[in-house]
Motif scaffolding. Structure first.
Motif, PDB file in Angstrom:
ATOM      1  N   ASN A 569       0.786  -0.782  -0.258  1.00 37.47           N
ATOM      2  CA  ASN A 569      -0.289   0.133  -0.232  1.00 37.47           C
ATOM      3  C   ASN A 569       1.012   1.413   0.153  1.00 37.47           C
ATOM      4  O   ASN A 569       2.176   1.295   0.880  1.00 37.47           O
ATOM      5  N   GLN A 570       0.026   1.837  -0.867  1.00 36.26           N
ATOM      6  CA  GLN A 570       1.215   3.264  -0.711  1.00 36.26           C
ATOM      7  C   GLN A 570       1.267   4.327   0.228  1.00 36.26           C
ATOM      8  O   GLN A 570       3.005   4.607   0.245  1.00 36.26           O
ATOM      9  N   LYS A 571       0.508   4.225   1.180  1.00 35.25           N
ATOM     10  CA  LYS A 571       0.299   4.820   2.173  1.00 35.25           C
ATOM     11  C   LYS A 571       1.681   4.238   3.101  1.00 35.25           C
ATOM     12  O   LYS A 571       2.549   4.989   3.910  1.00 35.25           O
ATOM     13  N   PHE A 572       1.727   2.687   3.291  1.00 35.20           N
ATOM     14  CA  PHE A 572       2.731   2.676   4.163  1.00 35.20           C
ATOM     15  C   PHE A 572       4.180   2.743   3.455  1.00 35.20           C
ATOM     16  O   PHE A 572       5.283   2.905   4.183  1.00 35.20           O
ATOM     17  N   VAL A 573       4.213   2.481   2.085  1.00 37.33           N
ATOM     18  CA  VAL A 573       6.084   2.814   1.599  1.00 37.33           C
ATOM     19  C   VAL A 573       6.449   3.968   1.618  1.00 37.33           C
ATOM     20  O   VAL A 573       7.022   4.431   2.212  1.00 37.33           O
ATOM     21  N   ASP A 574       4.855   4.684   1.648  1.00 35.60           N
ATOM     22  CA  ASP A 574       5.466   6.206   1.904  1.00 35.60           C
ATOM     23  C   ASP A 574       6.011   6.738   2.697  1.00 35.60           C
ATOM     24  O   ASP A 574       6.652   7.363   3.625  1.00 35.60           O
ATOM     25  N   LEU A 575       5.302   6.342   4.324  1.00 35.02           N
ATOM     26  CA  LEU A 575       5.657   5.996   5.269  1.00 35.02           C
ATOM     27  C   LEU A 575       7.158   5.755   6.179  1.00 35.02           C
ATOM     28  O   LEU A 575       7.876   6.272   6.494  1.00 35.02           O
ATOM     29  N   TYR A 576       7.505   4.780   5.015  1.00 33.22           N
ATOM     30  CA  TYR A 576       8.840   3.430   5.825  1.00 33.22           C
ATOM     31  C   TYR A 576      10.087   5.062   4.728  1.00 33.22           C
ATOM     32  O   TYR A 576      11.285   5.509   5.204  1.00 33.22           O
ATOM     33  N   GLU A 577       9.392   5.706   3.653  1.00 36.50           N
ATOM     34  CA  GLU A 577      10.455   6.324   3.635  1.00 36.50           C
ATOM     35  C   GLU A 577      10.594   7.637   3.776  1.00 36.50           C
ATOM     36  O   GLU A 577      11.683   8.347   4.422  1.00 36.50           O
ATOM     37  N   GLU A 578       8.910   8.155   4.566  1.00 35.59           N
ATOM     38  CA  GLU A 578       9.618   9.973   5.479  1.00 35.59           C
ATOM     39  C   GLU A 578      10.352   9.525   6.331  1.00 35.59           C
ATOM     40  O   GLU A 578      10.802  10.511   7.077  1.00 35.59           O
ATOM     41  N   LEU A 579      10.230   8.694   7.000  1.00 37.84           N
ATOM     42  CA  LEU A 579      10.989   8.183   8.426  1.00 37.84           C
ATOM     43  C   LEU A 579      12.655   7.844   8.082  1.00 37.84           C
ATOM     44  O   LEU A 579      13.481   7.147   9.318  1.00 37.84           O
ATOM     45  N   GLY A 580      12.879   7.452   6.585  1.00 36.19           N
ATOM     46  CA  GLY A 580      13.735   6.886   6.331  1.00 36.19           C
ATOM     47  C   GLY A 580      14.474   4.980   7.021  1.00 36.19           C
ATOM     48  O   GLY A 580      15.434   5.150   7.328  1.00 36.19           O
TER      49      GLY A 580
END
Ligand code: ADP
Ligand code: MG
Length: 731
Positions: A569-580
């Motif tokens: 899910n894009q929401k989760f991928v974004d979360l991981y990328e945002e927090l590095g």
């Protein structure tokens, strides 16, 4: 005669050596504590002041260790280890295989003139290069540089196993992608430290670091090693693929907390001694619900160290079990019909000022602080429930989740009815500015009541996957064979993200002119409204809950392929990328590895089951059937056509019954192998895992049911598979 089963049984349990492995525990276990750990205490003794300070800074503040200091540390580690008979060293890491990995190198180094010395340098301590291509990498190998390296993690102490110095390490590709469990965990721990420390500035400016804590509880089964060896399914898949449940299982509830059998006790004692030496602070041991099932729990520790200790413990347990002629089973569901095993993960946040942030304090301010972290944790789980579900998904855990013994696959939060009422009160807080009366009322009658509530809060709910238990949250759906790092990475990542969002929202309200407390109450009120659907106090095992959860819009991903699909899910991928924590490629790669693992596990089970059914079960059934046929023929010969019909009635019906079951097995195996071939040919991992789940796995039951029926019919002497009662009640 099915020799393996009977040979194994003959070695049991009457042979004295199995019972005589007696172990004495020293009264002062504490004296053994950390004997084999390069602990703070040992470092103080072996390191220069400067080197010691540098390591402490690395642990407490995450600062880099200079190369020269690393050299000093390496020499000190070597000297200490050699004083304990150590000859080799290894970077000890946790690749995505699910077990730990080590490659031992000797301190021994030849030098000129036919001489040799023992050497260990800072370079070797800091970095090593195992061949990354043989570990799971989810395709990273194809797109990126193949080579990977391991790097020393100074925040987890080095330890000695046997004659090897083990240095906890992360495993990473040369292009920077993480290839293990520890590297992303450390990133998540940093993220939550930063987020929580920022939020703590509202309450206590002295706090400069927040450390997540983990106390795991490990369940496991012990099976006599000879009996284990006699079951090809246990050896190859870690679980029994067939076997009729014994007449006595756990119905009498006589195992749980019962007296521990002597041979098991000896195993536990030796294990505890070893744990003490390795610095694993185990404190609790007891029998679990199922026969031959046990549990072990330590004092909680900082998450990174606790995760390492759990991985290390699983390894140590397996070795010590062997010495007591046991085989240890970490599989979530080794035996049908009795409870499976889990690994509860108790989680909280601790400050460097010595506070537990999920524990209410003595004054209203402290209680608002408690509420803040409490509600934010619930909100994090609410927003990212699917991610938490995916983090505990595995082929083996699927057998447990929702099977009326472990939490259901629906993620919900249990907080107890009294705390629930507090949240309901908070829901009524006025929007915007609060009147002085309301503030006083909140302080005295709502927030102020929390400590009392918790003091006599005996509210327990064993059916919830995420339960507040007084001063920590307990994640109960983690599988017994899992590496805690996965769920801990998710838990700390989502807590970090949630606390960051909270800070932004509160600051925005303060900007508009609200007081700090008012702003916090306002944000918490909205959170509580949003999260109410995930809070559930009832029986998580009931069918009603599944219906109710659906109405509430909660997901119920019952199988691993379904759960893993959500991870992308894009929401989760974004979360991981945002927090590095992970980049997009890493999320994909890990998802791929888990899907492949799932398919492989089901594939192996399918092959093993087919093999056992065709080569062991059917021949034994036919052998017994032939005996019956001989018997019927004989009766006919002696008594003649008419009388024999009555006399041989039962035998004839058995003969028919055996034929029916044999035929069911035969057709079942053919279908299974066809379905398995088809699934194996699928290229795309998600579809392939779904096919294994929906088309291959359901056929297991058909074969098993017929085989278990046969087990009840066939002469015990001819039955080839060691029986449940033999495996579960031999101690
Ligand atoms: P139970 O929940 O079974 O009644 P305990 O309350 O003693 O038992 O705790 C169970 C587990 O929770 C233990 O492994 C313990 O170390 C762990 N635990 C206790 N406090 C914390 C905490 N603040 N953070 C993380 N784990 C904790
Ligand atoms: Mg518990």
């Amino acid at each position: 005669m099915s020799t393996l089963r009977f040979k194994a049984l003959e070695t049991l349990p009457f042979k004295d050596f199995r019972k005589d492995n007696s172990v004495e525990i020293p009264t002062k276990l504490s004296e053994l504590f950390c004997e084999n750990v390069f602990s703070e205490n040992t470092m103080r003794e072996y390191l220069t002041k400067e080197a010691f300070q540098s390591i402490m800074d690395a642990i407490k503040k995450g600062t880099k260790i200079q190369r020269l200091i690393a050299d000093q540390v390496a020499v000190a580690m070597k000297d200490w280890a050699m004083s304990k008979g150590v000859t080799h060293y290894t970077h000890w890491f946790q690749p995505l295989t699910g077990t730990t990995a080590e490659k031992h190198d000797s301190f021994f180094t030849p030098i000129e003139g036919g001489r040799a010395i023992e050497r260990f340098s800072g370079n070797l301590l800091i970095q090593q290069e195992p061949d990354a291509s043989s570990f799971p990498n989810g395709g990273i190998r194809n797109t990126f540089e193949a080579r990977g390296y391991t790097a020393w993690d100074p925040t987890s102490p080095a330890f000695i196993m046997g004659t090897t110095l083990c240095i906890p390490s992360i495993f990473i590709s040369y292009t920077g992608e993480t290839l293990d469990y520890k590297a992303p965990l450390l990133r998540a721990l940093n993220a939550v430290d930063e987020a929580a420390t920022n939020v703590m500035q509202y309450f206590d400016k002295n706090v400069t670091k927040v450390t997540p804590t983990l106390g795991w509880e490990q369940e496991y089964f012990l099976v006599d090693s000879a009996l284990y060896q006699s079951r090809p399914d246990l050896v190859l898949t870690g679980k029994t693929l067939l076997g009729h449940s014994p007449a006595k299982g756990q119905q009498l509830d006589d195992h749980y907390f019962g007296s521990i059998p002597t041979r098991v006790m000896n195993f536990m004692k030796e294990l505890e001694i070893e744990c003490m030496k390795l610095g694993i602070p185990v404190t609790t041991r007891h029998n679990e619900v199922a026969p031959n099932q046990f549990e072990l729990a330590p004092m909680f520790e900082e998450v990174n160290v606790a995760v390492d200790h759990n991985s290390l413990l699983m390894d140590v347990m397996a070795r010590i079990a062997h010495r007591h002629h046991f085989h240890i089973l970490f599989h979530e569901k080794p035996f049908a019909g009795v409870n499976g095993s889990g690994k509860h993960n108790n989680w909280s946040l601790a400050t460097d000022t010595g506070e537990n942030l999920l524990s209410p304090g003595k004054n209203p301010k402290k209680n608002l602080q408690f509420l803040t972290f409490f509600v934010n944790a619930i909100k994090a789980v609410h927003e990212y429930a699917d991610l938490l579900r995916a983090s505990i998904a595995s082929a083996s855990n699927d057998h447990r989740l929702g099977a009326n013994e472990a939490p259901p696959a629906i993620i919900s939060v249990f907080i107890g009815s009294q705390l629930f009422r507090v949240l309901e009160e908070l829901e009524k807080v006025t929007e915007g500015k609060l009147s002085p009366d309301e503030k006083t009322d909140l302080k005295l009658n709502v927030v102020g009541k929390i400590p009392e509530i918790l003091l006599d809060n005996t509210d327990r709910n064993r059916t919830s996957p995420f339960a507040f238990t007084g001063n920590k949250f307990e994640i109960r759906a983690v599988g017994s064979s899992a590496n805690c790092a996965e769920s801990m990475t998710v838990m700390n990542t989502i807590a970090a993200k949630q606390l960051n969002d909270f800070k932004i929202e509160v600051d925005a309200l303060i900007e508009t002119g609200l007081k700090k407390d008012e702003a916090i109450f306002n944000v918490l009120r909205e959170y509580i409204k949003q999260c109410k659907n995930i809070m559930f106090e009832g029986d998580g095992y009931s069918d009603d809950w599944a219906v109710e959860a659906e109405k509430r819009g909660l997901n119920n991903w019952k199988t691993t392929p379904e759960a893993l699909k959500q991870e992308m899910n894009q929401k989760f991928v974004d979360l991981y990328e945002e927090l590095g924590i992970f980049n997009h490629r890493e999320v994909e790669a890990r998802n791929e590895i888990k899907l492949e693992k799932y398919s492989t596990v089901i594939d192996i089970e399918a092959r093993v089951l087919s093999d056992i059914a065709r080569n062991h079960i059917i021949p034994s059934a036919l052998k017994y059937q032939n005996r019956l046929i001989e018997n019927v023929k004989g009766l006919k010969e002696i008594f003649g056509d008419e009388e024999f019909k009555t006399l041989a009635k039962e035998q004839m019906s058995l003969i028919t019954n055996i034929s029916q079951n044999v035929s069911t097995i035969k057709v079942g195996v053919e279908d299974l192998l066809k379905a398995r071939d088809a699934a194996k040919a699928v290229n795309e991992s998600q579809t392939q895992a779904e096919d294994y789940c929906n088309k291959v796995k359901p056929l297991f039951d058909i074969i098993r049911d017929a085989s278990d029926d046969l087990e009840m019919m066939v002469d015990d002497e001819l039955w080839p598979m060691t029986k449940y009662r033999e495996m579960l009640f031999t101690r």
